[in-house]
Design an enzyme around this catalytic site. Structure first.
Site, PDB file in Angstrom:
ATOM      1  N   ASP A  60       0.818  -1.212   0.000  1.00  0.00           N
ATOM      2  CA  ASP A  60       0.000   0.000   0.000  1.00  0.00           C
ATOM      3  C   ASP A  60       0.855   1.269   0.000  1.00  0.00           C
ATOM      4  OD1 ASP A  60      -2.778   0.145  -0.036  1.00  0.00           O
ATOM      5  OD2 ASP A  60      -2.963  -0.837   1.903  1.00  0.00           O
ATOM      6  N   GLU A  63      -5.476   6.835  -0.073  1.00  0.00           N
ATOM      7  CA  GLU A  63      -6.007   6.124   1.088  1.00  0.00           C
ATOM      8  C   GLU A  63      -5.058   6.208   2.287  1.00  0.00           C
ATOM      9  OE1 GLU A  63      -7.107   2.026   0.442  1.00  0.00           O
ATOM     10  OE2 GLU A  63      -8.224   1.983   2.325  1.00  0.00           O
ATOM     11  N   ASP A  83      -6.361   4.704  -4.910  1.00  0.00           N
ATOM     12  CA  ASP A  83      -6.360   3.570  -3.982  1.00  0.00           C
ATOM     13  C   ASP A  83      -5.164   2.709  -4.387  1.00  0.00           C
ATOM     14  OD1 ASP A  83      -6.750   1.471  -2.310  1.00  0.00           O
ATOM     15  OD2 ASP A  83      -8.907   1.327  -2.642  1.00  0.00           O
ATOM     16  N   ILE A  99      -3.671  -0.028  -3.167  1.00  0.00           N
ATOM     17  CA  ILE A  99      -4.013  -1.457  -3.275  1.00  0.00           C
ATOM     18  C   ILE A  99      -5.478  -1.566  -2.896  1.00  0.00           C
ATOM     19  CG2 ILE A  99      -3.645  -3.805  -2.402  1.00  0.00           C
ATOM     20  CD1 ILE A  99      -1.192  -2.973  -3.784  1.00  0.00           C
ATOM     21  N   ASP A 100      -6.322  -1.635  -3.887  1.00  0.00           N
ATOM     22  CA  ASP A 100      -7.753  -1.824  -3.606  1.00  0.00           C
ATOM     23  C   ASP A 100      -7.997  -3.327  -3.588  1.00  0.00           C
ATOM     24  OD1 ASP A 100     -10.465  -1.328  -3.273  1.00  0.00           O
ATOM     25  OD2 ASP A 100     -10.827  -1.396  -5.422  1.00  0.00           O
ATOM     26  N   THR A 129      -7.520  -5.268  -0.484  1.00  0.00           N
ATOM     27  CA  THR A 129      -6.368  -5.758   0.290  1.00  0.00           C
ATOM     28  C   THR A 129      -6.531  -7.242   0.627  1.00  0.00           C
ATOM     29  OG1 THR A 129      -7.505  -4.829   2.196  1.00  0.00           O
ATOM     30  CG2 THR A 129      -5.703  -3.569   1.316  1.00  0.00           C
ATOM     31  N   SER A 136     -12.152  -5.950  -4.932  1.00  0.00           N
ATOM     32  CA  SER A 136     -11.649  -4.721  -5.562  1.00  0.00           C
ATOM     33  C   SER A 136     -12.470  -4.223  -6.755  1.00  0.00           C
ATOM     34  CB  SER A 136     -10.197  -4.887  -6.003  1.00  0.00           C
ATOM     35  OG  SER A 136     -10.127  -5.559  -7.247  1.00  0.00           O
ATOM     36  N   LYS A 196     -14.116  -5.702 -10.254  1.00  0.00           N
ATOM     37  CA  LYS A 196     -15.521  -5.973 -10.599  1.00  0.00           C
ATOM     38  C   LYS A 196     -16.017  -5.003 -11.674  1.00  0.00           C
ATOM     39  CE  LYS A 196     -16.814  -5.907  -6.144  1.00  0.00           C
ATOM     40  NZ  LYS A 196     -15.570  -6.200  -5.404  1.00  0.00           N
ATOM     41  N   ARG A 218     -23.537  -3.697  -5.014  1.00  0.00           N
ATOM     42  CA  ARG A 218     -22.875  -3.444  -3.725  1.00  0.00           C
ATOM     43  C   ARG A 218     -23.960  -2.932  -2.788  1.00  0.00           C
ATOM     44  NH1 ARG A 218     -17.549  -3.117  -2.883  1.00  0.00           N
ATOM     45  NH2 ARG A 218     -16.797  -2.183  -0.955  1.00  0.00           N
ATOM     46  N   ASP A 238     -12.562   4.062  -3.825  1.00  0.00           N
ATOM     47  CA  ASP A 238     -13.045   2.712  -4.141  1.00  0.00           C
ATOM     48  C   ASP A 238     -13.971   2.709  -5.354  1.00  0.00           C
ATOM     49  OD1 ASP A 238     -11.737   1.170  -2.253  1.00  0.00           O
ATOM     50  OD2 ASP A 238     -13.224   1.570  -0.690  1.00  0.00           O
TER      51      ASP A 238
HETATM   52  N1  LIG Z   1     -18.374  -2.095   5.680  1.00  0.00           N
HETATM   53  C1  LIG Z   1     -17.960  -1.857   4.443  1.00  0.00           C
HETATM   54  N2  LIG Z   1     -18.857  -1.724   3.435  1.00  0.00           N
HETATM   55  C2  LIG Z   1     -18.448  -1.490   2.178  1.00  0.00           C
HETATM   56  N3  LIG Z   1     -17.140  -1.376   1.831  1.00  0.00           N
HETATM   57  C3  LIG Z   1     -16.216  -1.495   2.775  1.00  0.00           C
HETATM   58  C4  LIG Z   1     -16.556  -1.752   4.122  1.00  0.00           C
HETATM   59  N4  LIG Z   1     -15.411  -1.829   4.843  1.00  0.00           N
HETATM   60  C5  LIG Z   1     -14.402  -1.629   3.975  1.00  0.00           C
HETATM   61  N5  LIG Z   1     -14.867  -1.427   2.726  1.00  0.00           N
HETATM   62  C6  LIG Z   1     -14.138  -1.098   1.496  1.00  0.00           C
HETATM   63  O1  LIG Z   1     -14.258  -2.176   0.581  1.00  0.00           O
HETATM   64  C7  LIG Z   1     -13.078  -2.141  -0.206  1.00  0.00           C
HETATM   65  C8  LIG Z   1     -12.890  -3.447  -0.911  1.00  0.00           C
HETATM   66  O2  LIG Z   1     -13.959  -3.595  -1.790  1.00  0.00           O
HETATM   67  P1  LIG Z   1     -14.487  -5.023  -2.223  1.00  0.00           P
HETATM   68  O3  LIG Z   1     -15.274  -5.571  -1.098  1.00  0.00           O
HETATM   69  O4  LIG Z   1     -15.313  -4.687  -3.408  1.00  0.00           O
HETATM   70  O5  LIG Z   1     -13.285  -5.839  -2.541  1.00  0.00           O
HETATM   71  C9  LIG Z   1     -12.007  -1.857   0.771  1.00  0.00           C
HETATM   72  O6  LIG Z   1     -10.936  -1.295   0.069  1.00  0.00           O
HETATM   73  P2  LIG Z   1      -9.420  -1.717   0.453  1.00  0.00           P
HETATM   74  O7  LIG Z   1      -9.287  -3.173   0.201  1.00  0.00           O
HETATM   75  O8  LIG Z   1      -8.639  -0.853  -0.449  1.00  0.00           O
HETATM   76  O9  LIG Z   1      -9.261  -1.371   1.896  1.00  0.00           O
HETATM   77  C10 LIG Z   1     -12.650  -0.883   1.738  1.00  0.00           C
HETATM   78  O10 LIG Z   1     -12.350   0.463   1.433  1.00  0.00           O
HETATM   79 MG   LIG Z   2     -10.190   0.137  -1.591  1.00  0.00          MG
END
Ligand SMILES: Nc1ncnc2c1ncn2[C@@H]1O[C@H](COP(=O)(O)O)[C@@H](OP(=O)(O)O)[C@H]1O
Ligand SMILES: [Mg+2]
Length: 543
Positions: free
Chosen positions: A46, A69, A137, A139-140, A142, A258, A261, A275, A288
């Site tokens: 990151d 981020e 972002d 690393i989206d 993680t 991430s 999608k 989502r 995001d």
């Molecule tokens: N309660 C929540 N509801 C929705 N998104 C959330 C969440 N908690 C964290 N995230 C976000 O969801 C992202 C990942 O998306 P996805 O679920 O589509 O893979 C995370 O990005 P990071 O991985 O960069 O922290 C984070 O920012």
């Molecule tokens: Mg993210």
């Protein structure tokens, strides 16, 4: 707007960051040099990626602010982490520029520590509704990164809060979806009004190939496939299944982490991205969604929130005026929204802890404190020895068995105390019913009898521990009344009843229903807490 230079810089920055992240994965995750719960590789990746991308942006566009981020506070406190990050970024910078990468930009082979840390801190910009700003972002996804699944380096340029350019590098996405075992690593790009494109990350000078969504129409909607988060805490998978059902979609959902999608549906690997908020208070982060939103729009799609509102990037670092995301081909978006409005149950209650408690870290005393879980546990779950259990642990970290023991205790104690409240309510109701039945001729008795039925379904269900009676209130307006809806409606009706029949019996009914509604409200909160804890500990399936 001519953004060709911005595009070139963004492609170079994200592609290089993607390579850097792969190096981190190969050296720290793939060879098992860290345990599964150790988040340091993702932390290192990151920071390194943010530093690298921000440095390139600051050299090319020195006056553009960046919403990123991360900030460098943690790095400044850990020499070991900092050295790793500096080493990785300098290693990437020392690779000479290839044909097709940024022209006329002197990267300098290596950079001083402070320059690289300052580059990370440039990302602390709080966002603005006017002017240019980049949004990153590093690393989206993680979790996907750690799993060896999908993740992405995501960068967008916003001008007056409108996304004008979006670039997403997905190191683990197949270049050709028809050959999932072939070359991986694709970078996607979109410029507003100019279309959506992809090319392999490996080809810095390769042509950007146009991509578009599957041309799906309302009549072919049932053949669509949808994708969603792997994390059930980020999007309600249960509601998504109901929505798919409503639309006649039978294909299994594709789950990936991430903004990959958004990329997948943009090139037709899937059709709909849902989502669906699981928490009423979570605010989606702009990094995001900014590039993904533009990519889908340029590929023929439409992206809104679950209320069909455009994503609004003008309120700082989060999408505070939006809830969730619905992305689909523009010809079917309205159908999807309709199904969402019908089948998505608005989260009426937010758990006090929103983190993926057990997945992110062992349950520790600090965590309990920071999430206010300790006090809630004391007051709601009433587990007398919970504090002792946590306090007696010298490392303040609980192992798996101890976590399991806590969850079980919480669930049992919670169920027992709630049953007591409901028995008291049931007793009040029985007394009042007996009175009314023996005074049937008194004015308002029949109405009072009817009103007393409102809390009965949930009382019966809990006292028998079975779903004997379920009443689903699904009307789009009614569903925004907070739980317990039937109780609140009962209280409202008995206030009307009292206005009509000002007698002692009707006042008693109102008092009983109000008592029942208040205790029910608190009990449902605690039950939801218990369910959430259970879900966090054991995963969605067994919840
Ligand atoms: N309660 C929540 N509801 C929705 N998104 C959330 C969440 N908690 C964290 N995230 C976000 O969801 C992202 C990942 O998306 P996805 O679920 O589509 O893979 C995370 O990005 P990071 O991985 O960069 O922290 C984070 O920012
Ligand atoms: Mg993210």
């Amino acid at each position: 707007m001519n953004l060709s230079r911005e595009l070139q810089i963004a492609l170079t920055a994200t592609s290089r960051a993607a390579n850097l992240s792969k190096n981190v994965f190969n050296s720290l995750v793939a060879n098992d040099s860290v345990t599964k719960n150790d988040k340091s590789p993702v932390t290192i990746a990151d920071y390194s990626c943010q530093s690298l991308v921000s440095l390139l942006l600051s050299k090319a566009f020195p006056s553009d602010p960046l919403v990123g981020e991360e900030d460098a506070d943690v790095l400044r406190q850990s020499a070991e982490l900092k050295d790793k990050v500096i080493g990785l970024v300098n290693n990437e910078l020392s690779i000479p520029l290839k044909h097709g990468e940024v022209d006329g930009l002197d990267l300098g082979s290596t950079q001083q520590e402070n320059t690289l840390l300052d580059a990370i801190d440039r990302g602390t910009f709080q966002g603005s509704s006017t002017g240019r700003m980049w949004c990153l972002d590093p690393i989206d996804g993680t979790k996907g990164f750690l799993r060896g699944g999908q993740y992405a380096v995501c960068l967008a340029l916003l001008v007056d809060a409108s996304v004008e350019l979006g670039v997403i590098a997905c190191p683990n996405l197949p270049v050709n979806p028809a050959q999932p075992d072939g070359e991986r690593g694709v970078v996607f790009a979109a410029i507003k009004g100019q279309g959506a494109f992809q090319r392999p990350i490996s080809q810095s000078n390769g042509a950007l190939e146009p991509i578009s969504m599957n041309a799906i129409t309302p009549s072919t909607l049932s053949s669509a496939s949808f994708c969603e988060s792997v994390e059930s805490g980020h999007s309600s998978q249960g509601d998504a299944a109901n929505i798919a059902n409503e639309l006649g979609i039978t294909k299994e959902p594709v789950r990936m982490d991430s903004q990959a999608k958004y990329c997948s549906i943009s090139r037709g690997d899937g059709d709909v991205y849902l989502r669906l908020p699981v928490s009423a208070s979570y605010e989606e982060k702009i990094w995001d969604h900014a590039p993904g939103r533009l990519l889908v729009a340029e590929a023929g799609g439409k992206v809104t929130d679950i209320h069909n509102k455009d994503l609004d990037f003008s309120h700082g670092r989060t999408l505070k005026h939006n809830k969730g995301v619905i992305a689909a081909h523009k010809d079917i978006h309205a159908n999807v929204i309709k199904a969402v409005q019908k089948r998505h149950s608005a989260p009426a209650y937010t758990p006090s802890y929103e983190m993926d408690l057990f997945a992110e870290a062992p349950l520790s005393w600090q965590l309990c404190n920071s999430m206010n879980l300790r006090s809630r546990t004391r007051s709601i779950f009433q587990v007398p020895d919970f504090e002792e259990l946590v306090d007696s642990h010298p490392s303040q970290i609980l192992d798996e068995d101890e976590q399991t023991a806590i969850v079980e205790k919480l669930e049992k104690a919670n169920a027992a105390s709630n049953k007591q409240y409901r028995i008291v309510t049931a007793a009040f109701i029985v007394v009042q019913l007996t009175y009314l039945l023996t005074h049937l001729s008194a004015s308002g008795s029949l109405i009072n009898l009817a009103l007393l039925l409102t809390p009965l379904p949930s009382l019966l269900n809990t006292l028998t521990s079975r779903d004997l009676i379920t009443i689903r209130i699904t009307h789009p307006h009614l569903k925004y009344i907070p739980e317990p809806r039937s109780h609140l409606l009962g209280v409202a009706a008995s206030i009307v009843g009292l206005a009509l029949y000002r007698n002692a019996a009707t006042s008693r009914t109102l008092t009983i229903l109000t008592f029942s509604a208040i205790t029910e409200f608190w009990m449902r909160r605690s039950e939801k807490d218990a369910r959430e804890l259970h879900k966090l500990k054991y995963g969605q399936k067994s919840a």
